[in-house]
Design a protein around this motif. Structure first.
Motif, PDB file in Angstrom:
ATOM      1  N   ASN A  73       0.819  -1.217   0.000  1.00 23.07           N
ATOM      2  CA  ASN A  73       0.000   0.000   0.000  1.00 23.07           C
ATOM      3  C   ASN A  73       0.850   1.263   0.000  1.00 23.07           C
TER       4      ASN A  73
ATOM      5  N   ASN B 289       0.672   3.997  -2.919  1.00 25.50           N
ATOM      6  CA  ASN B 289       0.429   5.413  -2.621  1.00 25.50           C
ATOM      7  C   ASN B 289       1.478   6.292  -3.287  1.00 25.50           C
TER       8      ASN B 289
ATOM      9  N   GLN C 209       0.644   6.553  -6.921  1.00 21.21           N
ATOM     10  CA  GLN C 209      -0.527   7.391  -7.156  1.00 21.21           C
ATOM     11  C   GLN C 209      -0.231   8.872  -6.957  1.00 21.21           C
ATOM     12  N   THR C 210       0.603   9.196  -5.996  1.00 23.39           N
ATOM     13  CA  THR C 210       0.897  10.604  -5.697  1.00 23.39           C
ATOM     14  C   THR C 210       2.026  11.147  -6.566  1.00 23.39           C
TER      15      THR C 210
END
Length: 325
Positions: free
Chosen positions: A42, A46, A49-50
């Motif tokens: 995760n 993240n 995604q960022t």
């Protein structure tokens, strides 16, 4: 490569290890260790995604990230240690192979042929379970469709035997075919946009044989969007004129341009002529030489049950055969 991944591939890996845990596998991890594994997945997701803006472009991971989840990779949890290999005669329906032999002449007039119900039920179940329960999907391709190759993961003899049987079935009218290579490819059904595999195309004197593996319910497919899309000769010529081809230094199986495996055929060839063969479990499609094709996954219009890894993936077995000279 373990060092290459993408947003979609990481989501695939995370869903798979969670599925395996629910199935009673990954016992080498205690609860704390498994929770740490999920946390790392995760965390990297993240970051993708960022920092990556949600792009599915394949990216190189840092070595310290890879070492965290390496113990869960390159494992086959599809059957217990006492299971025996499937007997050669238990793989396919002889009648289906005979049908394939009888209609192979149709490739002279058509770009592809289709035969349903090739595998016997036990073989379909066993081989499908191997694919969804084995952490062998190391080839990230275009970031959307992970691939497992015959020389890097597909170690079960059933796949080699099936490839040989298909080559035999296509060897008619004085032509003999040999197996060049085979691989498995998976495409998420939960991706909403640009949900497509890399574009593939066989060489002259080759055929590509596609077999959808994972059993699904009839109403889980989308007849208009879900399957393999096959393009015509004119589209192939237009792609070549744009410098799009198979470059072995980029990837030996898929078309690329300037090192990029993400080829949107429709945007590059607006008047491209194609036909979609809908996905159906145990359906076999033989694609003629020099015909570009790619897998499409429905663009997320039909969502599987939340957390259902098996139902969220479209899995196909692909064999390339060549005329024996």
């Amino acid at each position: 490569s373990l060092l290459m991944s993408s947003l979609n591939k990481l989501q695939f890996d995370l869903m798979q290890v969670q599925y395996l845990r629910e199935e009673g596998h990954l016992v080498e991890y205690n609860d704390e260790q498994f929770n740490r594994l999920v946390f790392y997945y995760n965390s990297i997701l993240n970051h993708f995604q960022t920092e990556g803006g949600g792009s599915n472009k394949a990216t190189r991971l840092i070595q310290t990230s890879v070492s965290t989840f390496t113990p869960a990779l390159n494992r086959a949890y599809y059957l217990d240690s006492s299971a025996n290999p499937l007997p050669f005669e238990s793989l396919t329906h002889i009648g289906a192979l005979k049908q394939l032999r009888s209609i192979s002449d149709e490739l002279i007039r058509n770009d592809f042929i289709v035969v349903d119900v090739i595998l016997q039920p036990a073989a379909l179940k066993r081989m499908s379970e191997y694919l969804v329960r084995s952490t062998i999907w190391f080839d990230c391709t275009n970031g959307l469709a992970p691939v497992a190759h015959f020389d890097d993961g597909l170690v079960d003899d059933s796949f080699a035997q099936l490839a040989q049987q298909l080559a035999w079935a296509l060897s008619v009218n004085g032509l003999s075919y040999k197996v060049v290579k085979y691989y498995a490819i998976s495409l998420s059904l939960q991706q909403h946009t640009n949900n497509m595999s890399p574009v593939s195309m066989s060489n002259k004197d080759e055929l590509t044989v596609i077999l959808w593996m994972n059993p699904i319910e009839e109403d889980e497919t989308d007849e208009e969007l879900d399957g393999v899309r096959i393009y015509d000769d004119l589209t192939a010529g237009k792609l070549f004129s744009q410098g799009i081809s198979v470059y072995p230094s980029v990837h030996p199986d898929f078309l690329s341009k300037s090192g990029d495996l993400f080829i949107d055929v429709q945007s590059r060839c607006e008047d491209a002529v194609s036909e979609l063969v809908p996905r159906k479990p145990n359906r076999l499609v033989v694609v003629k030489a020099r015909k570009p094709f790619l897998f499409v996954g429905g663009n997320g219009l039909k969502q599987p049950a939340e957390g259902s890894f098996v139902d969220s993936q479209m899995v196909a077995f692909v064999v390339v055969v060549s005329i024996l000279k």
